[in-house]
Each structure stands twice: as C-alpha cells, then as structure tokens.
Write a protein that holds these residues in place. Structure first.
Motif, PDB file in Angstrom:
ATOM      1  N   VAL A   1       0.864  -1.182   0.000  1.00 38.03           N
ATOM      2  CA  VAL A   1       0.000   0.000   0.000  1.00 38.03           C
ATOM      3  C   VAL A   1       0.900   1.231   0.000  1.00 38.03           C
ATOM      4  CG1 VAL A   1      -1.905  -1.150   1.210  1.00 38.03           C
ATOM      5  CG2 VAL A   1      -0.125   0.024   2.528  1.00 38.03           C
ATOM      6  N   PRO A   2       0.383   2.387  -0.383  1.00 37.83           N
ATOM      7  CA  PRO A   2       1.207   3.595  -0.309  1.00 37.83           C
ATOM      8  C   PRO A   2       1.638   3.861   1.134  1.00 37.83           C
ATOM      9  CG  PRO A   2      -0.746   3.992  -1.639  1.00 37.83           C
ATOM     10  CD  PRO A   2      -0.919   2.646  -0.987  1.00 37.83           C
ATOM     11  N   VAL A   3       2.903   4.148   1.319  1.00 43.22           N
ATOM     12  CA  VAL A   3       3.388   4.470   2.666  1.00 43.22           C
ATOM     13  C   VAL A   3       2.904   5.881   2.991  1.00 43.22           C
ATOM     14  CG1 VAL A   3       5.637   5.426   1.996  1.00 43.22           C
ATOM     15  CG2 VAL A   3       5.366   4.369   4.217  1.00 43.22           C
ATOM     16  N   ARG A   4       2.497   6.065   4.238  1.00 46.54           N
ATOM     17  CA  ARG A   4       2.040   7.385   4.663  1.00 46.54           C
ATOM     18  C   ARG A   4       2.313   7.568   6.138  1.00 46.54           C
ATOM     19  NH1 ARG A   4      -3.217   7.804   7.015  1.00 46.54           N
ATOM     20  NH2 ARG A   4      -4.191   5.789   7.328  1.00 46.54           N
ATOM     21  N   ASP A   5       2.292   8.809   6.547  1.00 48.42           N
ATOM     22  CA  ASP A   5       2.387   9.123   7.959  1.00 48.42           C
ATOM     23  C   ASP A   5       0.970   9.248   8.514  1.00 48.42           C
ATOM     24  OD1 ASP A   5       5.186   9.195   7.883  1.00 48.42           O
ATOM     25  OD2 ASP A   5       5.206  11.303   7.301  1.00 48.42           O
ATOM     26  N   PHE A   6       0.842   9.294   9.815  1.00 49.05           N
ATOM     27  CA  PHE A   6      -0.451   9.376  10.476  1.00 49.05           C
ATOM     28  C   PHE A   6      -0.448  10.609  11.382  1.00 49.05           C
ATOM     29  CE2 PHE A   6       0.181   5.108   9.122  1.00 49.05           C
ATOM     30  CZ  PHE A   6      -1.072   4.613   8.823  1.00 49.05           C
TER      31      PHE A   6
ATOM     32  N   HIS B   1       4.580  -2.885   2.738  1.00 45.37           N
ATOM     33  CA  HIS B   1       3.713  -4.020   3.060  1.00 45.37           C
ATOM     34  C   HIS B   1       2.412  -3.518   3.687  1.00 45.37           C
ATOM     35  CE1 HIS B   1       2.310  -7.718   4.976  1.00 45.37           C
ATOM     36  NE2 HIS B   1       3.168  -8.378   4.213  1.00 45.37           N
ATOM     37  N   ARG B   2       1.304  -4.129   3.301  1.00 44.06           N
ATOM     38  CA  ARG B   2      -0.002  -3.652   3.757  1.00 44.06           C
ATOM     39  C   ARG B   2      -0.175  -3.740   5.273  1.00 44.06           C
ATOM     40  NH1 ARG B   2      -3.711  -8.661   1.584  1.00 44.06           N
ATOM     41  NH2 ARG B   2      -2.611 -10.225   2.778  1.00 44.06           N
ATOM     42  N   GLN B   3       0.572  -4.580   5.948  1.00 43.33           N
ATOM     43  CA  GLN B   3       0.438  -4.718   7.400  1.00 43.33           C
ATOM     44  C   GLN B   3       0.908  -3.462   8.138  1.00 43.33           C
ATOM     45  OE1 GLN B   3      -1.196  -7.263   8.655  1.00 43.33           O
ATOM     46  NE2 GLN B   3      -1.018  -6.441  10.701  1.00 43.33           N
ATOM     47  N   TYR B   4       1.715  -2.647   7.488  1.00 45.21           N
ATOM     48  CA  TYR B   4       2.198  -1.391   8.084  1.00 45.21           C
ATOM     49  C   TYR B   4       1.038  -0.567   8.633  1.00 45.21           C
ATOM     50  CZ  TYR B   4       3.623   3.552   7.892  1.00 45.21           C
ATOM     51  OH  TYR B   4       3.836   4.878   8.175  1.00 45.21           O
ATOM     52  N   VAL B   5       0.004  -0.404   7.840  1.00 47.61           N
ATOM     53  CA  VAL B   5      -1.150   0.409   8.242  1.00 47.61           C
ATOM     54  C   VAL B   5      -1.825  -0.188   9.472  1.00 47.61           C
ATOM     55  CG1 VAL B   5      -3.420   1.250   7.514  1.00 47.61           C
ATOM     56  CG2 VAL B   5      -1.504   1.277   5.906  1.00 47.61           C
ATOM     57  N   ASN B   6      -1.975  -1.499   9.503  1.00 45.08           N
ATOM     58  CA  ASN B   6      -2.609  -2.152  10.654  1.00 45.08           C
ATOM     59  C   ASN B   6      -1.785  -1.972  11.922  1.00 45.08           C
ATOM     60  OD1 ASN B   6      -4.681  -3.079   9.001  1.00 45.08           O
ATOM     61  ND2 ASN B   6      -3.593  -4.980   8.536  1.00 45.08           N
ATOM     62  N   TRP B   7      -0.470  -2.166  11.826  1.00 46.16           N
ATOM     63  CA  TRP B   7       0.382  -2.012  13.000  1.00 46.16           C
ATOM     64  C   TRP B   7       0.318  -0.594  13.555  1.00 46.16           C
ATOM     65  CZ3 TRP B   7       4.846  -4.746  10.052  1.00 46.16           C
ATOM     66  CH2 TRP B   7       4.692  -6.129  10.139  1.00 46.16           C
ATOM     67  N   VAL B   8       0.369   0.395  12.674  1.00 50.83           N
ATOM     68  CA  VAL B   8       0.356   1.786  13.140  1.00 50.83           C
ATOM     69  C   VAL B   8      -1.020   2.166  13.687  1.00 50.83           C
ATOM     70  CG1 VAL B   8       0.656   4.195  12.464  1.00 50.83           C
ATOM     71  CG2 VAL B   8       2.263   2.474  11.636  1.00 50.83           C
ATOM     72  N   ASN B   9      -2.093   1.766  13.022  1.00 54.89           N
ATOM     73  CA  ASN B   9      -3.430   2.076  13.543  1.00 54.89           C
ATOM     74  C   ASN B   9      -3.652   1.442  14.910  1.00 54.89           C
ATOM     75  OD1 ASN B   9      -4.604   3.816  11.635  1.00 54.89           O
ATOM     76  ND2 ASN B   9      -5.074   2.113  10.279  1.00 54.89           N
ATOM     77  N   ASN B  10      -3.179   0.237  15.101  1.00 54.57           N
ATOM     78  CA  ASN B  10      -3.289  -0.432  16.392  1.00 54.57           C
ATOM     79  C   ASN B  10      -2.510   0.336  17.464  1.00 54.57           C
ATOM     80  OD1 ASN B  10      -4.233  -2.524  18.068  1.00 54.57           O
ATOM     81  ND2 ASN B  10      -2.379  -3.727  17.740  1.00 54.57           N
TER      82      ASN B  10
END
Length: 128
Positions: free
Chosen positions: A22-27, A108-117
């Motif tokens: 997925v596109p890498v992004r900051d939160f 990797h798409r899991q990046y978003v899940n780890w950061v949201n968690n």
C-alpha cells in the motif's frame, strides 16, 4: 471460450484483491483525548506512548523532547517510526523498515494495521 474468460476475470479480481503493498504514509494529527478537568503534561503523554508501545511489543525510547522512537520486530520484519507529540495531538511518522517491501512509495499492507493499532492503544492510555 466464455468459460475461460470468466475464469480469467475471477483470477484477475482475486489477485487484485490480494495486493501486498500500500502507499506508505504518515499518520498526523491524532487528538490527545482529555476530560474537561484533565490536562496531560508532556511527561504524561510520553509515559502513555511508551506504555502503549510496550504493551504491543514495540521497543521504544524518548528520542528528544516531544519525540518517542519506536521499533517493531516481528519475525524477520522490522518497522521504525517516530511518534511526535504536543499537549493536544500526536503523529506517527515512518522512519525505516526491513523486509517490508518498502520501495520509496509503497510498503507491506500490514504497516497500516500495525500503526493504527498503536494509535488506538496510545489514545486508550491517555483516556485513563
């Protein structure tokens, strides 16, 4: 012929749905929750961030005033982020990764899940 076309379309849609990057992004701009009578000091926020990180298996440490560096190691994968905070908000910013298929634009798409968690756990720690 028609049967082959249907199978090809199903295969195409299946492969498209299983995208691994997925596109890498900051939160940025995650609100620091607070009650009307409760104000968090910088130290309270730092402690809450560190506690949330440790609960989820992240290694972390204060990097400088208003910044906590956090590293998540899962099997052969590693994700490094900086968590910048003020009394009213915090941001999670991508720093580096290992074995997460980062190519400068996607990760990797899991990046978003780890950061949201991580964000949810930080906010939960600040509600107390």
């Amino acid at each position: 012929m028609r049967h082959t076309l249907v199978i090809a379309l199903v295969a195409l849609f299946t492969l498209t749905a299983c995208k691994t990057t997925v596109p890498v992004r900051d939160f940025p701009y995650n609100a620091i929750p607070m009650a009307q009578s409760q104000n968090h000091s910088d130290k309270d926020i730092e402690k809450a961030i560190i506690k949330a990180c440790l609960q989820l298996g992240w290694q972390c440490a204060a990097k400088s005033e208003g910044v906590v560096a956090a590293v998540l190691n899962i099997r052969t994968h590693q994700l490094t982020v900086d968590i910048n905070y003020t009394p009213s908000q915090f941001s999670v910013e991508y720093v580096d990764s290992v074995n997460l298929r980062y190519d400068g634009k996607k990760i990797h798409r899991q990046y978003v899940n780890w950061v949201n968690n991580l964000i949810r756990h930080i906010q939960a720690e600040l509600v107390v």
